[in-house]
Motif scaffolding. Structure first.
Motif, PDB file in Angstrom:
ATOM      1  N   ASP A 233     -52.679  43.062 -18.869  1.00  0.00           N
ATOM      2  CA  ASP A 233     -51.761  42.908 -18.055  1.00  0.00           C
ATOM      3  C   ASP A 233     -50.721  41.642 -18.544  1.00  0.00           C
ATOM      4  O   ASP A 233     -50.572  40.695 -17.688  1.00  0.00           O
TER       5      ASP A 233
ATOM      6  N   LYS B 200     -46.900  41.688 -12.831  1.00  0.00           N
ATOM      7  CA  LYS B 200     -46.454  42.409 -11.671  1.00  0.00           C
ATOM      8  C   LYS B 200     -45.011  43.256 -12.441  1.00  0.00           C
ATOM      9  O   LYS B 200     -44.307  43.793 -11.479  1.00  0.00           O
TER      10      LYS B 200
ATOM     11  N   LYS C  74     -44.990  48.720 -13.555  1.00  0.00           N
ATOM     12  CA  LYS C  74     -45.473  49.691 -12.392  1.00  0.00           C
ATOM     13  C   LYS C  74     -47.100  50.108 -12.615  1.00  0.00           C
ATOM     14  O   LYS C  74     -47.596  50.272 -11.561  1.00  0.00           O
ATOM     15  N   TRP C  75     -47.356  49.978 -13.967  1.00  0.00           N
ATOM     16  CA  TRP C  75     -48.753  50.473 -14.110  1.00  0.00           C
ATOM     17  C   TRP C  75     -48.996  49.578 -15.546  1.00  0.00           C
ATOM     18  O   TRP C  75     -48.340  49.787 -16.624  1.00  0.00           O
ATOM     19  N   SER C  76     -50.238  49.162 -15.857  1.00  0.00           N
ATOM     20  CA  SER C  76     -50.532  48.734 -16.971  1.00  0.00           C
ATOM     21  C   SER C  76     -52.090  49.101 -17.184  1.00  0.00           C
ATOM     22  O   SER C  76     -52.906  49.274 -16.486  1.00  0.00           O
ATOM     23  N   VAL C  77     -52.165  49.631 -18.604  1.00  0.00           N
ATOM     24  CA  VAL C  77     -53.673  50.213 -18.894  1.00  0.00           C
ATOM     25  C   VAL C  77     -54.172  49.828 -20.262  1.00  0.00           C
ATOM     26  O   VAL C  77     -53.329  49.505 -21.181  1.00  0.00           O
TER      27      VAL C  77
ATOM     28  N   SER D 187     -53.474  60.052 -19.351  1.00  0.00           N
ATOM     29  CA  SER D 187     -52.830  58.542 -19.473  1.00  0.00           C
ATOM     30  C   SER D 187     -51.371  58.922 -19.929  1.00  0.00           C
ATOM     31  O   SER D 187     -50.581  58.099 -19.216  1.00  0.00           O
TER      32      SER D 187
ATOM     33  N   ARG E 262     -49.508  60.652 -17.033  1.00  0.00           N
ATOM     34  CA  ARG E 262     -49.504  59.500 -15.741  1.00  0.00           C
ATOM     35  C   ARG E 262     -48.330  58.573 -15.888  1.00  0.00           C
ATOM     36  O   ARG E 262     -47.626  58.258 -15.106  1.00  0.00           O
ATOM     37  N   GLY E 263     -48.284  57.935 -17.046  1.00  0.00           N
ATOM     38  CA  GLY E 263     -47.404  56.938 -17.294  1.00  0.00           C
ATOM     39  C   GLY E 263     -45.884  57.316 -17.279  1.00  0.00           C
ATOM     40  O   GLY E 263     -45.094  56.399 -16.755  1.00  0.00           O
TER      41      GLY E 263
ATOM     42  N   LEU F  30     -45.055  58.001 -13.575  1.00  0.00           N
ATOM     43  CA  LEU F  30     -44.942  56.597 -12.861  1.00  0.00           C
ATOM     44  C   LEU F  30     -43.445  55.872 -13.202  1.00  0.00           C
ATOM     45  O   LEU F  30     -42.878  55.215 -12.398  1.00  0.00           O
ATOM     46  N   SER F  31     -43.156  55.905 -14.501  1.00  0.00           N
ATOM     47  CA  SER F  31     -42.012  55.253 -14.959  1.00  0.00           C
ATOM     48  C   SER F  31     -40.620  56.075 -14.546  1.00  0.00           C
ATOM     49  O   SER F  31     -39.779  55.321 -14.224  1.00  0.00           O
TER      50      SER F  31
ATOM     51  N   VAL G 281     -43.759  51.086 -17.677  1.00  0.00           N
ATOM     52  CA  VAL G 281     -45.121  50.988 -17.655  1.00  0.00           C
ATOM     53  C   VAL G 281     -45.780  50.344 -19.041  1.00  0.00           C
ATOM     54  O   VAL G 281     -45.196  50.512 -20.022  1.00  0.00           O
TER      55      VAL G 281
END
Length: 578
Positions: A125, A129, A132-135, A153, A156-157, A160-161, A169
């Protein structure tokens, strides 16, 4: 191929192939050890274009510029440690400017975290914030389930981007040594994506439509605001919507509304000048505000809106964004702008309102003063000359501080295809050169208008231009310091102003131009500027035009011009001769 190498290769190749299949076919790579397998596999992939940029901060802004220009997600890749931290400013800009970035950071495996291993920091992380997404991705494996995880993954990334609002992301990849993949045995799937995410455009329910249309029909003195970030496809519908209701449009230069072959009958481009006039603000009180895009650059517009009371204020956005910096919005309408404008047009005849006619009259008067006023040579006049000489089809990137404000003042409505860009997400001066260079990969001819401080701040970005033979004309307004501070109240603090805010550097940029192999010219007076611009036409590569100006004189000339506009318009208003 050993077992570890097989797992490493299959896992990362599956991830990369799915990225490419979902449209990520350009990546900016900064050299490093831990990121080696990803870097080699990206470069080996036949569907990927790679750029190498040794400075991670510059690399991230360069990727941001590519994504802005080509309106698609772009990947940036670096090694572990502080390399990833240097991405942070560009990640923040991408978040607030709604630019899709795929941020890839290599990391130590879990057993080497927080144990004093070299070049290891806590990367979980890392961007908080601002993404939008962190993995934190799984360690490389080649079982069917893990390969499907890698592909899912990636899909999905990317989804979302690019989903509204677009943004960055972050994928963090822990990787064990050895780090070399088996390139001769890897098989890519010709970018055939296995997972798709489909999304439609967002409309209003019949009840919402009827409610809003009822309000619209009651309003006679509406005002439309077009800010940065508008989709090109939304411009014509907004113009038609404004004309059908007889509402004027105040259009930020970054909205792309002031230029092009669409109708501009309702577009007021000089509002930044005439909204400084108290008499105008008192006489022109709208009964409805509708904003498309982000909040414009103009401070006079912001103050004008702040001064309104009890006025419905609609923010129309295709994504769920809370963009209300002045806390005046009364409705957030999450709907595709094209659908909103289409559904909110009435079947009535086009409204010919006195309200619109008065706005048009004031705008034309202001434009004539700004265009023909006989001011001494200053930065504003130089910007006006630059805009007039831009070739059709050009793109211009304006740095923050004074350049974007002078663009706001002097970029008049025109029928040429001129696009205006800036980093207005977080409004910083870092990475401006690199972002403009990234944009030059998809927008030509490309011009950059920048001050001396911002240019110095990102000089190393020019390495990418030299390496990839990018084509850009850079106009540096050198007033020997932070020119915008001279317009602010702290300018009166004479004893400390120059040390803390003016910050003169006493630099000329001829040596920098030579260092990066750039064409260079120096402009000291007005008569030299047109020929300097003309001399760059048709020449590829980096062209730098350094324009010497005086900060104090520039402030005085700008204020005299604004005062003249105010006197002329206020006099007409008092005499009721509009």
């Amino acid at each position: 191929m050993g077992e570890h190498q097989q797992r490493l290769t299959n896992y990362l190749a599956a991830y990369i192939d799915e990225l490419v299949g979902n449209g990520v076919d350009e990546v900016v790579i900064s050299p490093g050890s831990r990121s080696t397998p990803l870097a080699l596999l990206f470069t080996h992939h036949p569907g990927v274009k790679t750029y190498i940029n040794v400075d991670e901060r510059s690399a991230a802004f360069f990727g941001l510029g590519i994504a802005k220009a080509k309106k698609k997600p772009v990947a940036i890749l670096c090694t572990s440690g502080t390399a990833a931290a240097n991405y942070y400013p560009a990640v923040i800009e991408a978040r607030y400017a709604k630019v899709p970035l795929i941020v890839l950071t290599a990391d130590r495996p879990h057993e080497l975290r927080e144990v004093g291993a070299p070049q290891a920091i806590n990367q979980l992380d890392l961007y908080g914030k601002h993404v939008k997404w962190s993995v934190d991705m799984a360690l490389p494996e080649s079982s069917p389930g893990i390969l499907q995880y890698a592909k899912a993954s990636a899909a999905r990334g990317v989804s979302l981007s690019i989903s509204a609002p677009a943004g960055p992301v972050h994928f963090n990849f822990p990787i064990r040594e050895p780090l070399i993949p088996a390139l001769d045995e890897v098989t890519f799937l010709n970018s055939r994506r296995e997972k798709r995410v489909l999304g439609g455009i967002r409309g209003l329910s019949p009840e919402m439509h009827d409610d809003l249309l009822g309000v619209l029909k009651e309003k006679q003195n509406g005002l439309i605001i077009c800010g940065p970030g508008l989709a090109e496809s939304a411009i014509d519908p907004i113009m038609e919507f404004a004309e059908s209701h007889g509402f004027p449009i105040v259009a930020d230069p970054l909205s792309q509304v002031r230029s092009g072959d669409h109708s501009k009958r309702n577009v007021m481009e000089t509002y930044d000048a005439f909204l400084k006039i108290d008499e105008f603000k008192e006489a022109f009180q709208p009964d409805l505000i509708i904003r498309f895009g982000a909040m414009p650059v103009s401070k006079p517009l912001t103050l004008y809106l702040k001064g309104l009371t009890g006025v419905p204020y609609w923010v129309v956005s295709s994504g769920e964004e809370w963009q209300d910096p002045i806390a005046k919005a009364t409705e957030f309408i999450y709907c595709d702008e094209r659908l909103f404008c289409r559904d909110m047009k009435t079947d009535d005849e086009i409204r010919e309102s006195g309200w619109l006619h008065q706005w048009i009259t004031v705008n034309e008067m202001t434009r004539n003063i700004l265009r023909t006023g006989d001011q001494p040579w200053n930065e504003g006049k130089a910007v006006k000359q630059l805009i007039e000489q831009l070739p059709d089809g050009a793109s211009i990137f304006a740095s923050n501080s004074m350049p974007i404000r002078d663009m706001d003042t002097f970029f008049f409505n025109n029928d040429r295809k001129i696009s205006v860009h800036a980093n207005r997400g977080a409004n910083g001066i870092d990475g401006v050169v690199s972002t403009a260079l990234g944009m030059s990969t998809g927008n030509t001819p490309m011009y950059l208008l920048i001050g001396d401080l911002a240019f110095f701040h990102d000089l190393n970005g020019l390495l990418a231009a030299k390496r990839y033979q990018l084509d850009i004309t850079i106009v540096v307004m050198n007033n020997n310091g932070g020119g915008i501070f001279s317009f602010l109240p702290q300018a009166s603090e004479g004893s400390y102003f120059e040390e803390l805010f003016g910050t003169p550097m006493d630099l000329d940029f001829a040596s920098a131009a030579a260092f990066y192999g750039a064409e260079y010219s120096l402009v000291k007076q007005e008569s030299e500027f047109p020929s300097a611009l003309q001399s760059t036409e048709g020449n590829r590569g980096i062209k730098i035009i350094e324009v010497l100006t005086n900060r104090e004189e520039n402030v005085a000339i700008h204020r005299n011009l604004w005062n003249f506009v105010s006197q002329e318009i206020a006099g007409k208003l008092k005499g009721n001769s509009l």
